[in-house]
Design a protein around this motif. Sequence first.
Motif, PDB file in Angstrom:
ATOM      1  N   PHE A 176       0.802  -1.209   0.000  1.00 28.84           N
ATOM      2  CA  PHE A 176       0.000   0.000   0.000  1.00 28.84           C
ATOM      3  C   PHE A 176       0.843   1.270   0.000  1.00 28.84           C
ATOM      4  CE2 PHE A 176      -3.358  -2.603   2.513  1.00 28.84           C
ATOM      5  CZ  PHE A 176      -3.638  -3.327   1.371  1.00 28.84           C
ATOM      6  N   THR A 177       2.159   1.128  -0.003  1.00 22.00           N
ATOM      7  CA  THR A 177       3.025   2.307  -0.046  1.00 22.00           C
ATOM      8  C   THR A 177       3.482   2.624  -1.467  1.00 22.00           C
ATOM      9  OG1 THR A 177       5.043   1.011   0.288  1.00 22.00           O
ATOM     10  CG2 THR A 177       3.869   1.760   2.265  1.00 22.00           C
ATOM     11  N   GLN A 178       3.092   1.795  -2.436  1.00 18.90           N
ATOM     12  CA  GLN A 178       3.573   1.980  -3.801  1.00 18.90           C
ATOM     13  C   GLN A 178       3.006   3.224  -4.460  1.00 18.90           C
ATOM     14  OE1 GLN A 178       6.076  -0.063  -5.143  1.00 18.90           O
ATOM     15  NE2 GLN A 178       6.018  -0.480  -2.957  1.00 18.90           N
ATOM     16  N   ALA A 179       1.886   3.734  -3.941  1.00 21.12           N
ATOM     17  CA  ALA A 179       1.342   4.985  -4.470  1.00 21.12           C
ATOM     18  C   ALA A 179       2.306   6.136  -4.238  1.00 21.12           C
ATOM     19  CB  ALA A 179      -0.009   5.288  -3.820  1.00 21.12           C
ATOM     20  N   GLU A 180       3.192   5.988  -3.271  1.00 19.87           N
ATOM     21  CA  GLU A 180       4.180   7.030  -2.987  1.00 19.87           C
ATOM     22  C   GLU A 180       5.448   6.828  -3.810  1.00 19.87           C
ATOM     23  OE1 GLU A 180       4.385   6.428   1.229  1.00 19.87           O
ATOM     24  OE2 GLU A 180       2.195   6.526   1.292  1.00 19.87           O
ATOM     25  N   VAL A 181       5.710   5.589  -4.227  1.00 17.50           N
ATOM     26  CA  VAL A 181       6.890   5.301  -5.042  1.00 17.50           C
ATOM     27  C   VAL A 181       6.633   5.624  -6.510  1.00 17.50           C
ATOM     28  CG1 VAL A 181       8.435   3.459  -5.836  1.00 17.50           C
ATOM     29  CG2 VAL A 181       7.611   3.473  -3.471  1.00 17.50           C
ATOM     30  N   LEU A 182       5.411   5.385  -6.967  1.00 20.68           N
ATOM     31  CA  LEU A 182       5.083   5.487  -8.385  1.00 20.68           C
ATOM     32  C   LEU A 182       5.369   6.861  -8.997  1.00 20.68           C
ATOM     33  CD1 LEU A 182       3.952   4.229 -10.946  1.00 20.68           C
ATOM     34  CD2 LEU A 182       1.644   4.607 -10.054  1.00 20.68           C
ATOM     35  N   PRO A 183       4.963   7.985  -8.383  1.00 22.38           N
ATOM     36  CA  PRO A 183       5.263   9.282  -9.006  1.00 22.38           C
ATOM     37  C   PRO A 183       6.756   9.527  -9.199  1.00 22.38           C
ATOM     38  CG  PRO A 183       3.629   9.544  -7.279  1.00 22.38           C
ATOM     39  CD  PRO A 183       4.171   8.151  -7.151  1.00 22.38           C
ATOM     40  N   ASP A 184       7.555   9.127  -8.203  1.00 16.04           N
ATOM     41  CA  ASP A 184       9.006   9.315  -8.317  1.00 16.04           C
ATOM     42  C   ASP A 184       9.573   8.469  -9.453  1.00 16.04           C
ATOM     43  OD1 ASP A 184       8.999  11.068  -6.197  1.00 16.04           O
ATOM     44  OD2 ASP A 184       9.534   9.537  -4.704  1.00 16.04           O
ATOM     45  N   ALA A 185       9.065   7.237  -9.601  1.00 18.57           N
ATOM     46  CA  ALA A 185       9.540   6.364 -10.674  1.00 18.57           C
ATOM     47  C   ALA A 185       9.175   6.941 -12.039  1.00 18.57           C
ATOM     48  CB  ALA A 185       8.951   4.969 -10.517  1.00 18.57           C
ATOM     49  N   MET A 186       7.969   7.483 -12.163  1.00 17.84           N
ATOM     50  CA  MET A 186       7.546   8.091 -13.428  1.00 17.84           C
ATOM     51  C   MET A 186       8.415   9.294 -13.783  1.00 17.84           C
ATOM     52  SD  MET A 186       3.374   8.055 -13.262  1.00 17.84           S
ATOM     53  CE  MET A 186       2.437   6.639 -13.889  1.00 17.84           C
ATOM     54  N   THR A 187       8.619  10.156 -12.799  1.00 14.12           N
ATOM     55  CA  THR A 187       9.414  11.362 -13.038  1.00 14.12           C
ATOM     56  C   THR A 187      10.860  11.020 -13.374  1.00 14.12           C
ATOM     57  OG1 THR A 187       8.018  12.593 -11.487  1.00 14.12           O
ATOM     58  CG2 THR A 187      10.128  13.572 -12.064  1.00 14.12           C
ATOM     59  N   ALA A 188      11.441  10.066 -12.637  1.00 15.60           N
ATOM     60  CA  ALA A 188      12.828   9.679 -12.885  1.00 15.60           C
ATOM     61  C   ALA A 188      13.006   9.096 -14.276  1.00 15.60           C
ATOM     62  CB  ALA A 188      13.289   8.671 -11.829  1.00 15.60           C
ATOM     63  N   ALA A 189      11.994   8.388 -14.777  1.00 16.62           N
ATOM     64  CA  ALA A 189      12.086   7.791 -16.112  1.00 16.62           C
ATOM     65  C   ALA A 189      11.979   8.830 -17.210  1.00 16.62           C
ATOM     66  CB  ALA A 189      10.991   6.738 -16.291  1.00 16.62           C
ATOM     67  N   GLY A 190      11.388   9.995 -16.905  1.00 12.52           N
ATOM     68  CA  GLY A 190      11.279  11.053 -17.907  1.00 12.52           C
ATOM     69  C   GLY A 190       9.876  11.489 -18.229  1.00 12.52           C
ATOM     70  N   PHE A 191       8.872  10.882 -17.579  1.00 14.08           N
ATOM     71  CA  PHE A 191       7.490  11.275 -17.836  1.00 14.08           C
ATOM     72  C   PHE A 191       7.189  12.634 -17.203  1.00 14.08           C
ATOM     73  CE2 PHE A 191       7.173   6.601 -18.248  1.00 14.08           C
ATOM     74  CZ  PHE A 191       6.585   6.530 -19.499  1.00 14.08           C
ATOM     75  N   GLU A 192       6.195  13.310 -17.755  1.00 11.14           N
ATOM     76  CA  GLU A 192       5.805  14.618 -17.235  1.00 11.14           C
ATOM     77  C   GLU A 192       4.277  14.706 -17.168  1.00 11.14           C
ATOM     78  OE1 GLU A 192       7.352  17.447 -20.004  1.00 11.14           O
ATOM     79  OE2 GLU A 192       5.727  17.120 -21.442  1.00 11.14           O
ATOM     80  N   LYS A 193       3.792  15.857 -16.683  1.00 11.24           N
ATOM     81  CA  LYS A 193       2.350  16.111 -16.556  1.00 11.24           C
ATOM     82  C   LYS A 193       1.653  15.020 -15.743  1.00 11.24           C
ATOM     83  CE  LYS A 193       2.020  18.720 -20.889  1.00 11.24           C
ATOM     84  NZ  LYS A 193       1.954  20.035 -20.188  1.00 11.24           N
ATOM     85  N   LEU A 194       2.218  14.725 -14.588  1.00  9.68           N
ATOM     86  CA  LEU A 194       1.622  13.722 -13.724  1.00  9.68           C
ATOM     87  C   LEU A 194       0.292  14.210 -13.144  1.00  9.68           C
ATOM     88  CD1 LEU A 194       4.607  12.697 -13.874  1.00  9.68           C
ATOM     89  CD2 LEU A 194       4.281  11.865 -11.538  1.00  9.68           C
TER      90      LEU A 194
END
Length: 283
Positions: free
Chosen positions: A179-197
């Motif tokens: 249940f803590t993965q909701a906090e990991v996911l945004p950082d993983a997206m941003t680190a990979a290069g995604f934007e407009k989260l």
Amino acid sequence: MRIPNFKSEEGSVLYKNTVGRVISPRVADVMLSHAISHLTSSTIRRVLDLGCGPGTLCVPIAAQYPRLLVTAVDSSDSMVVLGKEEAVRRGLNNIEFRVMNAGHIDLEPESFDLVLCNLAFPFFPRPFDSMCEVFGVVRPGGTVMFTVPGRHTWEEFFEVVRNVLGDVITMAKPFLSKFTQAEVLPDAMTAAGFEKLEEVRTRLPFHFANGKAVLDFFGELFHLLDYAPGEVRSELTEAIDRGYPEGFTMRYEAVLLSARRPGLRQSPGEVRSLNDSEHVQAN
């Protein structure tokens, strides 16, 4: 407390008949309601369902949008077999299933307009590496959408457990960690290069007539109480019945994260600053 091995043949059938029947479809409906503008857009042609399981998300998409080309991948052979069987049963010819690990997505680079992942992210052993793999197969300007359970999932039940058992709640640590993965996911997206989260949280109610029904629910889905003595189960059942004589409602917090790959070409894993403020909508 433990989580079953859903990759095994036995575990895949268990998933389909429990999580895949009770929880995953309701969370998939949340995702579909937010993905409809993409799925109906004439600019969307190829869709990837990452961690497709038994086809809970990808099969309805392929059936409802026959013009789309859907690729569904899962690391479990057994899950893929279940998905294929359902697609054949429905006579679908616009969906392809493949066995594939999220740590190495062996698909054509920059080939997907939309990538969807329903509740599979918490099971990725290297989430940041997997997100870079996802980035590599999304076309510039393409969209990704992930659902994960939020920290408040089933909190009503675990509050009862804390009140009854105190520190014994630590037995559920491997389960609660998902249940803590909701906090990991945004950082993983941003680190990979995604934007407009963008983030949307939806609390899905599950109602039970009594304490026994609640314990049966967790026992069937996750075997959470397999090692709990009978007196512990009885104590929990009695606490729920005593505190909630008209039935017990607990909620699954579905967190939906969507993001876009920048329109200009960018290498997977390149760290970007997040220019757009995160949007949060709580239901």
